[in-house]
Design a protein around this motif. Structure first.
Motif, PDB file in Angstrom:
ATOM      1  N   VAL A   8      63.991  49.075  18.020  1.00  0.00           N
ATOM      2  CA  VAL A   8      62.903  49.113  17.032  1.00  0.00           C
ATOM      3  C   VAL A   8      63.186  48.152  15.891  1.00  0.00           C
ATOM      4  N   ALA A  68      57.555  49.905  16.984  1.00  0.00           N
ATOM      5  CA  ALA A  68      57.958  51.282  17.269  1.00  0.00           C
ATOM      6  C   ALA A  68      57.165  51.846  18.444  1.00  0.00           C
ATOM      7  N   SER A  70      61.114  44.692  15.399  1.00  0.00           N
ATOM      8  CA  SER A  70      60.343  44.619  14.155  1.00  0.00           C
ATOM      9  C   SER A  70      60.540  43.272  13.474  1.00  0.00           C
TER      10      SER A  70
END
Length: 374
Positions: A56, A309, A60
């Motif tokens: 994640v 996510a 990101s």
């Protein structure tokens, strides 16, 4: 908290922002940071680090980079996987040391041996090298746009993967063609290598994400971000009012490629540890990051986090349900995983084209107004 009737304004943005309880947003952000930095490192284990948290965080960073280019500047790119490969291989060369040749005073090429660098410098320099490559492949955006620019960046994807497959110097002439991250530490803790602790890897990636997200937030809110959005909305009108399309587009490609390169360097050095370019940075990675920003929301920092996510956690959740709870074979579960994730992508595009960021924005407005109905 003070609420005023519509049409009443103060002389500053900070005063006007009190119309809605934005203070609660900030409290929530600080609480989230406190949990992320102060609690999670003490309870994290290998499964949560490798299956959830590290992917994640790293995706990101990459999604923010692509969102700057596509969401804020309106330049479609399908070469994200190739640019991630540039960051990974550049990071590998800086971590293991390399020779460079520069012209001397008499015109002869002089050999300089660069020492092995620590992981933070290697990751950041990998981003810098990727930014330079992004500048090069961003040049076609000055003449073409839309679908044609997407095809040009897709060509960059295939070229860069082919280059790292054939260029033996890039993987130190390894017989397997793989690159393996050596053991490197930061502030006394091993971050890469087989002995690196999950908490150290998590904190390293989280810190880089926090700093880069802060930088991206300030860039998109300032003059540079307004220039990007002007080019995105109508490039001819932007040029008329004084926005330089050459500098603006190339800066977007450079900044976006830096973020993507840092994501690729972290993906290789901290997360995987060893990669082969075709398997790790193929075209599927380019589409994966593109789906992240589409689902999360184009032109939104929160959308980059939410999309990353979603694309990481949803397959993990489906696998745990189908394999862990239902006892399905892994291969059948993998096929259903693709079908369900694809159906959810189509559902989000139909129900809310502006992504999860728009849904979250609507929810926040409802929650703010709910205790105080008109």
């Amino acid at each position: 908290m003070i609420y005023r009737e519509a049409g009443e304004f103060k002389s500053s943005y900070s005063e006007d922002s009190r119309t809605f309880p934005i203070r609660f947003d900030r409290i929530a952000y600080f609480a989230l940071l406190l949990v992320a930095f102060g609690l999670v490192p003490f309870i994290i284990n290998d499964y949560w680090a490798n299956a959830v948290l590290l992917p994640v965080l790293i995706w990101s960073v990459t999604a923010i980079g692509l969102n700057i280019l596509v969401g804020y500047c309106g330049q479609l790119s399908l070469g994200t996987g190739g640019f991630m490969a540039v960051g990974a291989y550049a990071c590998y060369k800086f971590m293991t040391g390399m020779d460079i040749y520069l012209p001397g005073e008499d015109g002869e090429w002089v050999r300089y041996a660069l020492p092995q660098m620590n992981i933070l410098v290697s990751v950041l320099l990998g981003g810098v090298v990727t930014a330079l490559v992004g500048l090069l492949f961003g040049l076609p955006s000055l003449r073409i746009k839309g679908f044609y620019l997407a095809v040009a960046t897709l060509a960059a994807q295939f070229f860069l993967v082919w280059l790292f497959n054939k260029w033996e110097w890039s993987y130190n002439y390894s017989a397997s063609g793989q690159i393996t991250a050596p053991t490197r530490g930061f502030l006394g803790f091993e971050v890469s290598g087989p002995a690196a602790a999950p908490a150290a890897k998590y904190l390293f990636c989280l810190t880089i994400l926090f700093v880069l997200a802060w930088v991206a937030r300030n860039l998109t809110r300032g003059r540079i971000g307004r220039s990007w959005m002007a080019i995105r909305d109508m490039d001819i009108a932007a040029e008329i009012i004084g926005v330089n399309p050459l500098k603006t587009k190339l800066l977007a490609f450079a900044v976006s490629s830096f973020f993507v390169g840092v994501g690729g360097a972290l993906f290789f050095s901290v997360y995987l540890g060893a990669v082969e370019v075709t398997e790790a940075f193929g075209i599927q990675k380019s589409f994966l990051v593109l789906f992240m920003i589409i689902i999360g929301g184009l032109g939104s920092m929160f959308g980059s986090f939410a999309g990353a996510a979603f694309m990481v956690l949803m397959p993990v959740l489906l696998k745990n349900i189908m394999v862990g709870s239902f006892g399905w074979p892994t291969d059948i579960a993998a096929h259903f995983e693709f079908l369900i994730v694809g159906a959810l992508i189509i559902f989000f595009l139909i129900v809310e084209p502006h992504g999860l960021a728009a849904i979250w924005r609507t929810v926040k407005e409802k929650l703010r107004l709910w205790p105080f109905p008109h």
